[in-house]
Scaffold this active site. Structure first.
Site: not given
Ligand code: F6P
Length: 319
Positions: A24, A72, A125, A127, A171, A213-214
């Site tokens: 923006v 989504r 993301t 991921d 993921r 190791k604990k």
């Molecule tokens: O892609 C991000 C993520 O958090 C992944 O790590 C996970 O598998 C997925 O989205 C979870 O999706 P949702 O929020 O639809 O449960």
């Protein structure tokens, strides 16, 4: 180009707000109007679109989540849905679009590009699974959230002398597990990109116990299987006292780290620059700390890989 749009799509990630802010502000700096599209592609289809001003993005750089909300959207995978989206963009006079999100969001951006609509992808993301960039927006924050959680679990694990299995998100990618495991000295890290030897894992755990190791920490990437199932299998095989923690969506929240805010600001601004240069169908990224861009088709055709040297190192350091 006089008017652009911005949307966030798919799973949210900390730093998306900083990226929206950069888009923006950078656009307005260049005298370009910006429209925010709410709820990702679903909002695009529905025409949930509003003009943004400098003040629209004030006080958000430090906030997790996304002020544009996200979704989504199955409908946008269809030609019909894509046409509806383009109709809305035309109706609002929007000439270029910045899409902030992960793999699925990029596929939507790829379709818009195929239909001739100038679109730029910004990787957002937790991921860290997007080809064409070393880091995605949100990964560093999620990593630190996981580290913080494991540090806490470590305290109670030591007190009770237990073995903890911690399932983390990611993921199909093992980055979050690998980085957090290395950062936290986990005994074992299970990632989808590497085979594991169960006998070897139990041998190492027992050897650790024998030398006093604990506690032990095992990180399981969700893409490598269920933490619950692995915990059960381990308990049955070793008779060790085990507990399983699935960290879940806590990993997606929280104030973005400095690294994510800076990354988001750089990538968001770069996306606007590229639109102004007349580029379309590209994704922005950071590689070796330099801003880069790649053809979206090439980025999507690539398979994300983890750094297997880091994986080997994690095993070497947890002997
Ligand atoms: O892609 C991000 C993520 O958090 C992944 O790590 C996970 O598998 C997925 O989205 C979870 O999706 P949702 O929020 O639809 O449960």
């Amino acid at each position: 180009m006089k008017r652009i749009g911005v949307l966030t799509s798919g799973g949210d990630s900390p730093g998306m707000n900083a990226a929206i802010r950069a888009v923006v502000r950078k656009a307005i700096y260049h005298d370009i109007e910006v429209y925010g599209i709410y709820y990702g592609y679903a909002g695009l289809i529905a025409g949930d679109i509003k003009k943004m001003e400098l003040g629209s993005v004030g006080d958000i750089i430090h906030r997790g989540g996304t002020m544009l909300y996200t979704a989504r959207c199955e409908e946008f995978k269809t030609l019909e849905g894509q046409k509806k989206g383009i109709e809305q963009l035309n109706k609002f006079g929007i000439e270029g679009l910045v899409v902030i999100g992960g793999d699925g969001s990029y596929r939507g951006a790829q379709k818009l590009t195929e239909h001739g609509f100038p679109t730029i992808g910004v990787p957002g993301t937790i991921d860290n699974d997007i080809p064409g960039t070393d880091f995605t927006i949100g990964f560093d924050t999620a990593l630190n959230t996981v580290i913080d959680a494991i540090d806490k679990i470590r305290d109670t694990a030591t007190s009770h002398e237990r073995t903890y299995i911690i399932e983390v998100m990611g993921r199909h990618a093992g980055d979050l597990a690998l980085w957090s495991g290395l950062a936290d000295g986990a005994e074992t890290i299970l990632i989808p990109e590497a085979e594991y030897d169960f006998e070897q894992i139990t041998y190492r755990l027992k050897r650790g116990q024998e030398r006093g190791k604990k506690h032990s920490i095992i990180i399981v990437a969700e893409g490598a299987g269920s933490g619950m199932e692995f915990g059960q299998k381990l308990k049955e095989a070793t008779n060790m006292e085990t507990r399983v923690t699935v960290l879940g969506h806590i990993q997606r929240g929280g104030s973005p780290t400095g690294a994510d805010r800076v990354l988001a600001s750089r990538l968001g601004a770069k996306a606007v620059d590229l639109l102004l240069e007349g580029k379309s169908g590209v994704t922005v990224g950071i590689q070796q700390n330099k801003l880069v861009h790649h053809d979206i088709n090439e980025a999507l055709a690539e398979t994300h890989t983890v750094d297997l040297d880091m994986y080997t190192l994690s095993q070497e350091l947890s002997i």
